[in-house]
Design an enzyme around this catalytic site. Structure first.
Site, PDB file in Angstrom:
ATOM      1  N   CYS A 383      -1.852   1.528   5.297  1.00  0.00           N
ATOM      2  CA  CYS A 383      -1.122   2.025   4.136  1.00  0.00           C
ATOM      3  C   CYS A 383      -1.632   3.424   3.753  1.00  0.00           C
ATOM      4  CB  CYS A 383      -1.213   1.029   2.984  1.00  0.00           C
ATOM      5  SG  CYS A 383       0.007   1.310   1.671  1.00  0.00           S
ATOM      6  N   HIS A 520       0.859  -3.768   5.619  1.00  0.00           N
ATOM      7  CA  HIS A 520      -0.417  -4.467   5.413  1.00  0.00           C
ATOM      8  C   HIS A 520      -0.523  -5.661   6.362  1.00  0.00           C
ATOM      9  CE1 HIS A 520      -1.979  -2.451   1.752  1.00  0.00           C
ATOM     10  NE2 HIS A 520      -0.703  -2.175   1.556  1.00  0.00           N
ATOM     11  N   GLU A 522      -3.007  -7.365   7.234  1.00  0.00           N
ATOM     12  CA  GLU A 522      -3.983  -8.383   6.818  1.00  0.00           C
ATOM     13  C   GLU A 522      -3.328  -9.573   6.139  1.00  0.00           C
ATOM     14  OE1 GLU A 522      -4.162  -5.254   3.396  1.00  0.00           O
ATOM     15  OE2 GLU A 522      -3.655  -5.345   5.528  1.00  0.00           O
TER      16      GLU A 522
END
Length: 553
Positions: A383, A520, A522
Site C-alpha cells: 500500500c 493488502h 496480509e
C-alpha cells in the site's frame, strides 16, 4: 437451527477473547460443524476505520469492503468461513439504525429506549450476521462481546445476549466467560478473587456462565480450579486453564485437551464427529523445527505497538511455516532512519514497508526503500510501501527530484502519487471522492480482481491474475507511468476498469526481488496455506542471506 455461544470477558481487557473464540470455532469446525463468528464492539464509532492505531490496533478489511475489528482477522485465520460486514458491528451502528427507524416512524410514536429498542436491534443484528455466513446456515454462531463485564458500554450487549438466550430456550445458547487469574509474585501464588468477582458481576445481570476460561501465565493447579468452581457455581470440569504459550496455534489443542468442545456440544445438544486437530499439530511442529533463519526489517511509525500490524506479522509467520524458516521481525522506527541514516539496516535479509497514513516518518521509509534497491536486498512494499517505492524510484532513478504524494505535499509539481477521484467498487458502482470528502468509509475497500502482466515476477508468484483486498485513497498517477517505465520500473498488474496500477516491480536485471503492491495481501493469508507473496518474499530473504554468505566466503 443455529445455536449460539456468547463469549464475554472479565477483570481486564486484552485477555484474548478473539483468540479463544477463534480456537473454539476451529475445534468445532474440525468436528464437521459449520461455524461462523461475530464481534460486537461497544464503542460509539460506526467502525474502526478512522480510529488511531494507537487506540485500536489494526483495522481488518473483509472481502466485501468492511473496515472491522482485528479479531475478524483471527477468525478468518482459524476457520474456513470468510467474514463479512455483518460479522462485526458497533454501538454506533446500532444507535444509527434505531435513530433512522425512529425518524421514519417505524416505532409508531413510542418512546424509544435502550430496552427494548436497542437490545432488540442488537439481537436482530446478531441473527442477521449469523444468517449471512459464507458457509451457509451455520450450526454454531460464536458471538464475542467486546469490552469487560462491568463496563457501562457493554451493558446493552450483555442484556441483549441474556434476552436472546431466554428467547431461544434451553440448549440453544450458552455462555463462555474469559477471565484473569493473576499471579502475585510477592505472595508466590495465583489469586482467584478477581475471577470470583467477575462472575458475580455477570450473574448480577442475569447471566450464569456455563464455562470459564481462566487466563494465567501458567497452568492453574487443581486446588485453585476447585475454588473457582465452588465460588463461581460452575462445574469443576468447566473451569478451563488457558496459560501463556509461544504460539497462538497451540490454543485449539489446549482447549480440546481440557474438553471445551465436549462441554459446548453437550450444552447445545450437538453430536458431531470426533475432533481432528492434526493440521494444527503439524503447523506447530513446522513452526518449532525450522531449517532456515532470516531477519526481516519492518519499517514503520507504529512499531512500538505491533497490534497495528497484526495480520502482517501473522502472514510472515504463516510464510515461515511453509518455508521451514524462522522469521525474526525487527521493528524499525522510520523517524530514527530520518535522523540517523540507514546503517542500522545492513544486517537485514529483507526490508518490508507496510501500509500507513500521514506524512510523519515517510522520508525515513523512503530512505529504507533506497537502501533496499541499491543494496539489492529483497523489498516488499504494501500500500503506502508501494507508493513510497515509486516516489523513491522517480526521485533517484528517473530524476524527478520533487516527486511526492499529494497526501504529504498537496502543492508538489510532480504528483507521482495522487488521490483517486473516481473508481469502481467490487459491485461495479462508480465511487467518487474529493479532497473534502469525509475520512470515514470513503476509501477504496474490499477485494478486486485484476490481470497480471505475463513474464513478470508477479506472474511467477500469483499466476494469471490476483484477487486481493484494498484500503487506500491514493494511487500511483498514470500521468507519470511512461517516465517511470522508461527508467526501468515495471507495472505488473492493473485494474481492468480504471487502469489503476496494482503491482510494481523492478526487472531482475536491476534487482533480484523488489515488489510493491497497492493492496493488502496480509488479510488473505492463513496458517493452513500461507500466502504466495509472503512465501516468495521469505524465500528471497533466504537467497539474499545465502548469496551474502557466499560472497564473504
Amino acid at each position: 437451527m443455529t445455536k449460539y455461544v456468547f463469549v464475554t470477558g472479565g477483570v481486564v481487557s486484552s485477555l484474548g477473547k478473539g483468540i479463544a473464540a477463534a480456537s473454539l470455532a476451529a475445534i468445532l469446525e474440525s468436528r464437521g460443524l459449520k461455524v461462523t463468528l461475530l464481534k460486537l464492539d461497544p464503542y460509539i464509532n460506526v467502525d474502526p476505520g478512522t480510529m488511531s492505531p494507537f487506540q485500536h490496533g489494526e483495522v481488518f478489511v473483509t472481502e466485501d469492503g468492511a473496515e472491522t475489528d482485528l479479531d475478524l482477522g483471527h477468525y478468518e485465520r482459524f476457520i474456513s468461513t470468510k467474514m463479512r460486514k455483518a460479522n462485526n458491528f458497533t454501538t454506533g451502528q446500532i444507535y444509527e439504525s434505531v435513530i433512522r427507524k425512529e425518524r421514519r416512524g417505524d416505532y409508531l410514536g413510542k418512546t424509544v429506549q435502550v430496552i427494548p429498542h436497542i437490545t432488540n436491534e442488537i439481537q436482530a443484528f446478531i441473527e442477521r450476521g449469523a444468517a449471512s455466513a459464507t458457509c451457509g446456515e451455520p450450526d454454531v454462531a460464536i458471538v464475542e462481546i467486546g469490552g469487560t463485564v462491568g463496563d457501562i458500554e457493554s451493558l446493552p450487549f450483555l442484556e441483549a445476549a441474556r434476552q436472546m438466550s431466554l428467547r431461544l430456550g434451553r440448549n440453544s445458547a450458552c455462555f463462555v466467560h474469559l477471565t484473569l487469574v493473576p499471579f502475585i509474585a510477592t505472595a508466590g501464588e495465583l489469586k482467584t478473587k478477581p475471577t470470583q468477582h467477575s462472575v458475580q458481576k455477570l450473574r448480577e445481570i442475569g447471566i450464569s456462565p456455563h464455562v470459564l476460561l481462566c487466563r494465567a501465565d501458567r497452568p492453574i493447579p487443581d486446588d485453585e480450579s476447585k475454588k473457582i468452581s465452588l465460588f463461581s457455581n460452575v462445574p469443576e470440569d468447566a473451569v478451563i486453564s488457558v496459560w501463556d504459550v509461544d504460539s497462538i496455534y497451540k490454543i485449539p489443542q489446549m482447549l480440546h485437551d481440557q474438553g471445551l468442545d465436549r462441554l459446548i456440544c453437550e450444552e447445545l445438544r450437538l453430536d458431531p464427529q470426533p475432533a481432528d486437530l492434526r493440521m494444527w499439530s503439524e503447523l506447530v511442529e513446522k513452526l518449532q523445527n525450522p531449517k532456515h533463519e532470516v531477519t526481516i526489517g519492518m519499517v514503520g511509525k507504529y512499531v512500538d505497538l505491533t497490534e497495528s500490524y497484526k495480520s502482517l506479522i501473522e502472514a510472515l509467520r504463516h510464510a515461515s511455516i511453509h518455508t521451514s524458516t524462522k522469521v525474526n521481525i525487527e521493528y524499525i522506527d522510520s523517524e530514527e532512519l530520518e535522523a540517523n541514516g540507514t546503517a542500522s539496516l545492513a544486517h537485514l535479509d529483507a526490508v518490508l514497508v507496510p501500509g500507513g497514513f500521514g506524512r510523519r516518518g515517510t522520508e525515513g521509509k523512503i530512505a529504507a526503500v533506497r537502501y533496499a534497491r541499491e543494496a539489492k536486498v529483497p523489498y516488499l512494499g504494501i500500500c503506502l510501501g508501494m507508493q513510497l517505492a515509486v516516489i523513491e524510484f522517480a526521485r533517484d532513478v528517473v530524476g524527478l527530484k520533487q516527486a511526492n504524494s499529494t497526501e504529504f505535499d498537496p502543492n508538489t509539481p510532480e504528483r507521482v502519487v495522487a488521490l483517486i477521484t473516481e473508481w469502481y467498487d467490487r459491485e461495479g458502482k462508480v465511487e467518487k471522492r474529493t479532497e473534502d470528502s469525509d475520512l470515514g468509509g470513503t476509501m477504496r475497500l474490499g477485494s478486486q480482481r485484476c490481470p497480471i502482466k505475463p513474464g513478470t515476477l508477479a506472474e511467477a508468484i500469483y499466476g494469471k491474475d490476483v484477487n486481493e483486498r484494498h484500503r487506500h485513497r491514493y494511487e500511483v498517477n498514470n500521468r507519470f507511468v511512461p517516465q517511470l517505465e522508461a527508467g526501468g520500473l515495471v507495472i505488473s498488474a492493473r485494474t481492468p476498469s480504471e487502469d489503476l496500477p496494482e503491482m510494481m516491480e523492478l526487472p531482475r536485471a536491476m534487482h533480484p526481488w523488489f515488489v510493491g503492491v497497492q493492496f493488502h495481501p496480509e488479510f488473505t493469508s492463513t496458517p493452513r496455506d500461507g500466502h504466495p507473496l509472503f512465501k516468495s518474499f521469505v524465500q528471497a530473504a533466504i537467497a539474499c542471506q545465502q548469496a551474502r554468505a557466499g560472497a564473504k566466503a
